[in-house]
Design an enzyme around this catalytic site. Structure first.
Site, PDB file in Angstrom:
ATOM      1  CB  SER A 129      -0.975   0.003   1.178  1.00  0.00           C
ATOM      2  OG  SER A 129      -0.308  -0.236   2.397  1.00  0.00           O
ATOM      3  CG  HIS A 136      -0.850  -5.259   2.052  1.00  0.00           C
ATOM      4  ND1 HIS A 136      -0.244  -5.091   3.272  1.00  0.00           N
ATOM      5  CD2 HIS A 136      -0.826  -4.025   1.457  1.00  0.00           C
ATOM      6  CE1 HIS A 136       0.134  -3.839   3.423  1.00  0.00           C
ATOM      7  NE2 HIS A 136      -0.211  -3.155   2.335  1.00  0.00           N
ATOM      8  CG  HIS A 149       5.958  -9.034   7.945  1.00  0.00           C
ATOM      9  ND1 HIS A 149       6.937  -8.230   7.406  1.00  0.00           N
ATOM     10  CD2 HIS A 149       4.845  -8.264   8.028  1.00  0.00           C
ATOM     11  CE1 HIS A 149       6.435  -7.024   7.201  1.00  0.00           C
ATOM     12  NE2 HIS A 149       5.168  -7.019   7.557  1.00  0.00           N
ATOM     13  NE  ARG A 162       2.290  -3.869  12.387  1.00  0.00           N
ATOM     14  CZ  ARG A 162       2.176  -3.989  11.066  1.00  0.00           C
ATOM     15  NH1 ARG A 162       1.700  -2.982  10.346  1.00  0.00           N
ATOM     16  NH2 ARG A 162       2.542  -5.107  10.453  1.00  0.00           N
ATOM     17  CG  ASP A 178      -3.436  -7.944   8.889  1.00  0.00           C
ATOM     18  OD1 ASP A 178      -4.018  -6.884   9.141  1.00  0.00           O
ATOM     19  OD2 ASP A 178      -2.570  -8.043   8.005  1.00  0.00           O
TER      20      ASP A 178
END
Ligand code: HAX
Length: 440
Positions: free
Chosen positions: A241, A271, A318, A327, A373
């Site tokens: 992105s 993604h 990743h 995160r 995620d």
């Protein structure tokens, strides 16, 4: 925009002067070699981009202008009585390179509130789409429709000096960030709440107002939105992105067109769509096992089955990170405070307890640990936002902060059109043999 724009210009001019000197004195220094495998396999590890807003370390995770996520949760200003940082503060940090004061953040909140009006024709465009259209597609189309408002595109058509580009790009970026929560909330309420829309509350901060327009007016959800929109904002420049936004911007496409391109990349399952996929994967598992609390053995078997079927385990792995994503950890800590007994949250934690060993044992998955995620969907579900197809839109609203701050820097530093060299396999074969290949 007043003083934030002025401060940005001062910073950008000083960095531009430094870069000029770096290129003059060290421009021929070699950053690294490129292998044939890298050219074929997603350009991993090739240093070919400059992104000022954040830097990703494979072991430690993301740092925004040098600050880790735990540091930001402590140091960034919070809403009165709030527990989580305000994303406006992170935006200021990425843009200016320094931690903001409470007043700086209040100024940004008020500016975004003032600029948040979305013209009706954008809602008309959304209304023309079949209700079944994926929310990310609706989001991308709405952003592209809003391009009519681009100040940069209008001024460029009138003819402007290239030294002024950054100023109009800056204005467009601010206007776009201000408008995104309204657009996203409109898509949500249209698709899932019978078009029963909620008017913005101009007294709220950017994330609080988004929570309010989505229809989840409770303290826990406000806190979640502030945390969520902060931690998803940026992940250096090479992710799809950010890279797409930056690349399209290098052609001097305006921020609306650039950001829509970034969102089309975020909508991919490898993604940003992974947050939706994680929830679907957990729900499919629960349905197949006929329980909402699968035990670790059952989860292990389901992971192995997923791998045997040639599918990815969403939320794990990743391209750069080689440890648990900070995160993920930040969301886990949030869940420990707000919803430790939630069955889906517990399942996310049980997946975390068994997945790394199984994924690592394959010998090919370079990072067997969870990414951002893996956790986000369970938190949204807990607070009642159960429609997982919308999750990537929330990610997109946050991602705007990083990639649009990056776009301001790109134009302020006068980066040229991006055009790496590509070759074909015929060229590679000749290169291996040591032969020169004539290029057309
Ligand atoms: N499950 C199963 N297989 C996986 C895997 C996973 N979670 N992660 C990697 N692999 C596989 C790859 O598909 C690849 O297989 P092949 O050699 O057969 O093609 C192999 O392991 C090596 O891949 P890698 O080098 O470890 O990983 P990549 O850098 O190529 O890809 C991805 C990184 C994030 C795309 C990958 O780990 C993945 O597909 N994960 C699941 C989807 C996901 O969670 N995406 C979100 C990532 C974070 C993000 O951008 N959020 O928005």
């Amino acid at each position: 925009m007043g003083f934030v724009k002025d401060r940005f210009k001062v910073k950008a001019d000083s960095v531009a002067a430094e870069i000029k000197q770096i290129i003059a004195e060290h421009g021929n220094k070699v950053l690294g070699e490129t292998t044939i495998a890298q050219a074929y396999q997603g350009m991993r590890g090739i240093i070919g981009l400059i992104t000022e807003t954040s830097l990703l370390d494979a072991e430690d995770g993301i740092r925004f202008r040098g600050y880790s996520i735990p540091e930001l949760r402590e140091k960034l200003p919070k809403a009165p009585g709030g527990t989580e940082p305000l994303p406006e503060g992170l935006f200021y940090l990425m843009l200016i390179g320094e931690l903001p004061s409470e007043e700086d953040v209040e100024h940004l909140s008020a500016t975004f509130a003032r600029k948040s009006h979305v013209p009706n024709y954008v809602f008309d465009v959304i209304e023309k789409l079949p209700i079944s259209t994926h929310p990310m597609t609706q989001f991308s189309i709405a952003i592209t429709a809003l391009q009519k408002e681009s100040i940069f595109a209008k001024e460029y058509a009138n003819g402007i000096n290239k030294k002024e580009y950054w100023s109009y790009i800056f204005e467009d970026c601010m206007n776009l960030i201000a408008r995104l929560p309204r657009i996203a909330a409109y898509i949500y309420r249209r698709k899932y709440k019978n078009g029963d829309h909620i008017q913005p509350n101009g007294m709220l901060d950017w994330a609080g107002n988004f929570a309010h327009m989505l229809g989840y007016d409770n303290k826990g959800f406000y806190a979640l939105m502030r945390l969520y929109l902060t931690i998803h904002a940026d992940h250096e420049g090479g992710n799809v992105s950010a890279h797409a936004t930056h690349l399209v911007g290098s052609a001097l496409s305006d921020p609306y067109l650039c950001f829509a391109s970034g969102m089309n990349g975020l909508a991919g399952p490898l993604h940003g769509l992974a947050n939706q996929e994680v929830v679907k994967w957990i729900e499919d598992m629960c349905q197949e096992l006929n329980t909402n609390a699968p035990n670790k053995d059952q989860i292990s078997d389901y992971i192995k089955k997923t791998l045997t079927e040639g599918k990815v385990v969403p939320g794990y792995g990743h391209a750069v990170l080689r440890k648990t994503d900070p995160r993920f950890t930040a969301q886990m800590e949030f869940a420990k405070t707000h919803c430790p007994d939630d069955p889906m949250v517990q399942t996310v934690w049980n997946v975390y307890a068994v997945a790394p060993e199984i994924l690592g044992a394959t010998g090919k998955i370079k990072n067997p640990f969870p990414n951002v995620d893996a956790h986000s969907g369970a938190l949204l579900k807990h607070f009642g936002l159960i429609e997982e197809e919308f999750y990537t839109v929330i990610f997109g609203v946050s991602r705007a902060l990083g990639v649009l701050a990056g776009l301001c820097w790109d134009r302020a530093l006068g980066f040229p059109i991006e055009r790496p060299k590509s070759v074909d396999t015929h060229w590679i074969k000749a290169f291996i043999k040591g032969e020169a290949v004539k290029e057309d």
